[in-house]
Design a protein around this motif. Structure first.
Motif, PDB file in Angstrom:
ATOM      1  N   MET A   1      -3.658  12.953  -6.446  1.00  0.00           N
ATOM      2  CA  MET A   1      -3.855  11.268  -6.240  1.00  0.00           C
ATOM      3  C   MET A   1      -4.045  11.072  -4.868  1.00  0.00           C
ATOM      4  N   LYS A   2      -3.886  11.985  -4.006  1.00  0.00           N
ATOM      5  CA  LYS A   2      -4.122  11.976  -2.636  1.00  0.00           C
ATOM      6  C   LYS A   2      -5.439  11.707  -2.192  1.00  0.00           C
TER       7      LYS A   2
ATOM      8  N   ASP B   1       0.953  -1.142   0.192  1.00  0.00           N
ATOM      9  CA  ASP B   1       0.000  -0.047   0.206  1.00  0.00           C
ATOM     10  C   ASP B   1       0.679   1.300   0.140  1.00  0.00           C
ATOM     11  N   THR B   2       0.851   1.871  -1.199  1.00  0.00           N
ATOM     12  CA  THR B   2       1.671   3.048  -1.271  1.00  0.00           C
ATOM     13  C   THR B   2       1.717   3.888  -2.747  1.00  0.00           C
ATOM     14  N   MET B   3       1.961   4.973  -2.740  1.00  0.00           N
ATOM     15  CA  MET B   3       1.981   5.771  -4.023  1.00  0.00           C
ATOM     16  C   MET B   3       3.253   5.466  -4.713  1.00  0.00           C
TER      17      MET B   3
ATOM     18  N   ASP C   1       4.330   8.910 -14.594  1.00  0.00           N
ATOM     19  CA  ASP C   1       2.830   8.304 -14.219  1.00  0.00           C
ATOM     20  C   ASP C   1       2.873   8.100 -12.809  1.00  0.00           C
ATOM     21  N   ILE C   2       1.746   8.300 -12.220  1.00  0.00           N
ATOM     22  CA  ILE C   2       1.409   8.103 -10.746  1.00  0.00           C
ATOM     23  C   ILE C   2       0.486   7.484 -10.531  1.00  0.00           C
ATOM     24  N   GLY C   3       0.434   6.405  -9.766  1.00  0.00           N
ATOM     25  CA  GLY C   3      -0.440   5.773  -9.492  1.00  0.00           C
ATOM     26  C   GLY C   3      -0.485   5.308  -7.917  1.00  0.00           C
ATOM     27  N   VAL C   4      -1.437   4.456  -7.424  1.00  0.00           N
ATOM     28  CA  VAL C   4      -1.418   3.872  -6.065  1.00  0.00           C
ATOM     29  C   VAL C   4      -1.601   2.437  -5.976  1.00  0.00           C
ATOM     30  N   LEU C   5      -0.877   1.901  -5.062  1.00  0.00           N
ATOM     31  CA  LEU C   5      -0.873   0.654  -4.910  1.00  0.00           C
ATOM     32  C   LEU C   5      -2.032   0.292  -3.558  1.00  0.00           C
ATOM     33  N   GLN C   6      -2.961  -0.600  -3.797  1.00  0.00           N
ATOM     34  CA  GLN C   6      -3.956  -1.133  -2.705  1.00  0.00           C
ATOM     35  C   GLN C   6      -3.752  -2.350  -2.739  1.00  0.00           C
ATOM     36  N   ASP C   7      -3.350  -2.994  -1.600  1.00  0.00           N
ATOM     37  CA  ASP C   7      -2.992  -4.442  -1.203  1.00  0.00           C
ATOM     38  C   ASP C   7      -2.371  -4.937  -2.476  1.00  0.00           C
ATOM     39  N   GLY C   8      -1.445  -4.319  -3.028  1.00  0.00           N
ATOM     40  CA  GLY C   8      -0.448  -5.119  -4.047  1.00  0.00           C
ATOM     41  C   GLY C   8      -0.857  -4.859  -5.283  1.00  0.00           C
TER      42      GLY C   8
END
Length: 516
Positions: A399-400, A270-272, A282-289
């Protein structure tokens, strides 16, 4: 045993080899060629020559490609599509291809037909399907279309009519004729789902060329027995046969490969993630992998769609972005020297001032010949760096989901231009092999299956509905190439539909499994 991963970016094509324990054996970067294919072949050839591994021990090969995205954006290599909408006369007020760019409609031929059929929002029959009507239409379209998109009104609740039409098409045109059913591609919303289905149908020739070219490239290097997969845009893989059915799922797979690779390298679920390439970031977000999925309609090639897409923000900033002064104001990008950075950037003996030159001048990076940028005024370089930082910080803020500072995992070949501190970021995580995180993400990915449908819990209890959706998601995963005994449930999303009187819920289920 070895696995090969290749990811095609706008600037570079990255290729890596992993051993049976998913340890990185070797990696290479090669400029992305205009025809894509040459860049893939060059990267693969260099990878095998430099690593000197036993080719007979390569068991899997994975490709993340921009071919489908490019085809839509550039309006090239697309198939002639016929659109069959089941919903006449109820949907006649808004026709297929409404609000599409004119040049795109011309490329696809613009053939469409509104025929009887479809369902109401509660699953009741809107219109009976007239098979004779469909057969007559198909005879009229013979040799005029190369692919067909079938779109039923509220097929997200009930899709048997779409499948009946698909069977009719394959009876008349042959089983190999490309057919796309909207209930398997898009979400709730007729027009956006229809648009996504048309695009999927239009990509049948592109994906055929891409998959055939990749297999031939492997065979050209003496790799004959490897299982071949393409990357999906949710950070997982799919078999070639599955990709031919759903080529649209390769769109935006590059950023998700990087996000998955970042998760693997950082051991963080879980991170950006910030992936800086040569042309864009490119900016994305990890949620549970896994990459966070977008919850809103997404435009692809100026066409509004609602199929599964990652929640990604792209910024025209990369290692090759051109730095200029206009009327005393410093600007960075969005244009870039791209794959020609090794020829055109100042530190490599070129004549174009890039973000990489700024980074080298300020001591943030150690590439090229630093003496070639010694003449750049330090104050100017610091001002340019402030602009670079500002572009990144603005994108991170978008993205926050809260005002708190976030952790940022930094990957990509252009990541040398990013300073050690950014506003809104608590700490930045970097890795030695982060420059090829995209290819690593392609190599370590699992096979996924996803199913989405509207269920009416008052008629079919939640437990039964969930079991049905999970079984259908598992079926999709197996079709995509997963081993059935390894498949596990990773996501269940339920969205009640407030307008429905009988407790209707949009249920989305995702499963993942290991590749065969």
């Amino acid at each position: 045993m070895y696995k090969i991963g290749i990811d095609v970016g706008g600037t570079n094509t990255d290729a890596i080899i992993l051993d049976e324990n998913s340890n990185l054996v070797h990696s290479v970067k090669s400029p992305t060629s205009l025809d894509i294919k040459t860049g893939i072949e060059t990267a693969l050839r260099n990878l095998l020559q430099e690593s000197n591994i036993d080719k007979t021990k390569i068991t899997h090969a994975m490709l993340g490609t921009t071919q489908c995205t490019n085809a839509i954006v550039e309006r090239k290599k697309l198939a002639k599509v016929g659109v069959i909408r089941l919903g006449y006369p109820a949907t006649a007020s808004v026709l297929p291809y409404t609000a599409w760019p004119k040049d795109m409609v011309e490329k696809l031929s613009g053939n469409y037909a509104l025929v009887h059929g479809g369902y109401e929002y509660d699953g009741q029959l809107l219109g009976e399907l007239d098979e004779g009507e469909i057969q007559t239409l198909l005879e009229n379209w013979r040799d005029q279309v190369e692919s067909i998109a079938i779109v039923g009104v509220f097929s997200s609740i009930k899709n048997d009519q779409e499948f009946r039409v698909r069977n009719l098409i394959q009876d008349i045109y042959g089983e190999e004729f490309p057919v796309s059913c909207s209930s398997l591609i898009g979400s709730v919303g007729l027009i956006e789902r229809e648009n996504a289905t048309i695009l999927n149908a239009a990509l049948c020739k592109v994906i055929e060329t891409t998959t055939t070219g990749f297999v031939h490239a492997l065979e050209g290097e003496g790799i004959f027995n490897a299982k071949v997969y393409l990357c999906q845009n949710d950070g997982t893989l799919m078999s070639i046969d599955y990709a031919k059915q759903f080529p649209i799922l390769t769109i935006a797979c590059g950023p998700t490969n990087s996000i998955r690779g970042a998760s693997y390298l950082a051991k963080i679920k879980d991170t950006m993630v910030l992936d800086v390439g040569g042309t864009t970031s490119d900016i994305g977000v990890l949620q549970d992998g896994f990459p966070r999925e977008s919850s809103v309609a997404v435009e692809v090639g100026d066409i509004r769609t609602n199929f599964r897409m990652p929640d990604i923000i792209s910024v025209g900033l990369g290692g090759g972005s051109i730095v200029r002064v206009n009327n005393g104001e410093i600007t960075v990008g969005p244009d870039s020297v791209g794959y020609k950075i090794a020829e055109e950037a100042l530190v490599f003996g070129g004549n174009t001032l890039t973000t990489t030159d700024i980074a080298v001048r300020l001591g943030l990076a150690d590439v090229g010949d630093r003496s070639l940028v010694a003449h750049i005024d330090e104050a100017f370089a610091k001002e340019a760096q402030v602009e670079i930082s500002s572009l990144i910080e603005q994108a991170i803020d978008k993205m926050k989901t809260s005002s708190e500072d976030v952790q940022l995992v930094l990957v990509g070949g252009g990541s040398i231009i990013v300073p050690d501190t950014l506003r809104g970021v608590s700490n930045i995580v970097k890795f030695e092999n982060g420059t090829v995180a995209n290819a690593i993400g392609a190599s370590i990915a699992q096979i996924s299956g996803q199913y989405e449908q509207i269920y009416i819990y008052s008629r079919e209890p939640r437990e039964i509905s969930l079991k049905d959706a999970q079984e259908k998601a598992v079926k999709q995963a197996v079709l995509a190439g997963a081993l059935s005994e390894t498949i596990e449930l990773v996501e269940v999303e339920e969205t009640p539909l407030a307008y429905h009187p009988e407790n209707a819920t949009r249920l989305k289920v995702k499963v993942v499994g290991k590749m065969g």
